[in-house]
Enzyme design. Sequence first.
Site, PDB file in Angstrom:
ATOM      1  N   SER A 138      -3.686   8.313  -0.545  1.00  0.00           N
ATOM      2  CA  SER A 138      -4.079   7.704   0.729  1.00  0.00           C
ATOM      3  C   SER A 138      -3.497   8.515   1.880  1.00  0.00           C
ATOM      4  CB  SER A 138      -3.556   6.266   0.815  1.00  0.00           C
ATOM      5  OG  SER A 138      -3.709   5.739   2.126  1.00  0.00           O
ATOM      6  N   TYR A 151       3.456   0.641   0.708  1.00  0.00           N
ATOM      7  CA  TYR A 151       2.241   1.338   0.274  1.00  0.00           C
ATOM      8  C   TYR A 151       2.333   2.831   0.570  1.00  0.00           C
ATOM      9  CZ  TYR A 151      -2.758   2.402  -0.158  1.00  0.00           C
ATOM     10  OH  TYR A 151      -3.975   2.939  -0.527  1.00  0.00           O
ATOM     11  N   ALA A 153       5.038   4.662   0.968  1.00  0.00           N
ATOM     12  CA  ALA A 153       6.037   5.277   0.096  1.00  0.00           C
ATOM     13  C   ALA A 153       5.459   5.522  -1.291  1.00  0.00           C
ATOM     14  CB  ALA A 153       7.272   4.394   0.003  1.00  0.00           C
ATOM     15  N   SER A 154       4.663   4.579  -1.779  1.00  0.00           N
ATOM     16  CA  SER A 154       4.065   4.737  -3.109  1.00  0.00           C
ATOM     17  C   SER A 154       3.068   5.891  -3.128  1.00  0.00           C
ATOM     18  CB  SER A 154       3.388   3.438  -3.556  1.00  0.00           C
ATOM     19  OG  SER A 154       2.165   3.214  -2.885  1.00  0.00           O
ATOM     20  N   LYS A 155       2.309   6.036  -2.062  1.00  0.00           N
ATOM     21  CA  LYS A 155       1.314   7.106  -2.018  1.00  0.00           C
ATOM     22  C   LYS A 155       1.957   8.472  -1.777  1.00  0.00           C
ATOM     23  CE  LYS A 155      -2.169   4.639  -3.074  1.00  0.00           C
ATOM     24  NZ  LYS A 155      -2.883   4.868  -4.343  1.00  0.00           N
TER      25      LYS A 155
END
Length: 249
Positions: A138, A151, A153-155
């Site tokens: 993303s 979100y 950080a995860s991407k």
Amino acid sequence: MDSQPAVVITGGASGIGFAVARQQLALGVAVCLLDLSSEKLSEACRELGIADENGQVCDITQEASVESAIWDFSARHMLGGLVNCAGIGMDCLMAETDVDAFRKILDINVIGTFITSRTLVRYWLDKKLPGAIVNISSVSGLCGNKGRSAYGASKAGQNALTWVMGNELGSHDIRVNAVAPGPVDTPLAQAMHTSEVREQWHARVPMKRYGTPEEIASVVAFLLSQESRYVNGQVLAVDGGFINAGLFR
């Protein structure tokens, strides 16, 4: 066993994953879908016109679940690609973000991508086969969008995983790339984006619109294909120009 390479798609029963599956089938590539929802999987297989056995209920955060599904697919297909579409999102200010929710997003978006990728990589290394992985990341992993601490950080983690895997696996003819969509009209976006959020995206995206799942699927198809055989370790923003936009006229 079908000698034609098949593509495994996580989160394949809806949204971008479903669009990727439909486009791969149109290109003559077999697809194997992983998803948490048996109901959505059955509906997706029916709509795509594929056998129910090509859709497996799977929790990508659980190694045993992923390995069981992949070995089942590999008994019937030669697996040539993986698209990591499964993921969850959250729009919440950092100071208000719950730790358990943050952990859950990392578990699904990062650990889930790692587990499915590692399982396919081990299969390819064992069989001495080439492979291609495309992670659906993303633009929130490339810039500091508000409300995206978990979100984003995860991407960002998914992007780093893409770079490392591309580095480690390139010499084995296994390519790893990521697509970083901007706003896309998926069920996830429709659930998360209020009218105010949609107005903000329209104002900041130079093309003044959301993308479609099919537009993301077209880029995924390129990265899976031999046309991109020298593209490796890249994170490609497909965002209508959002990530590189400066001051507007």
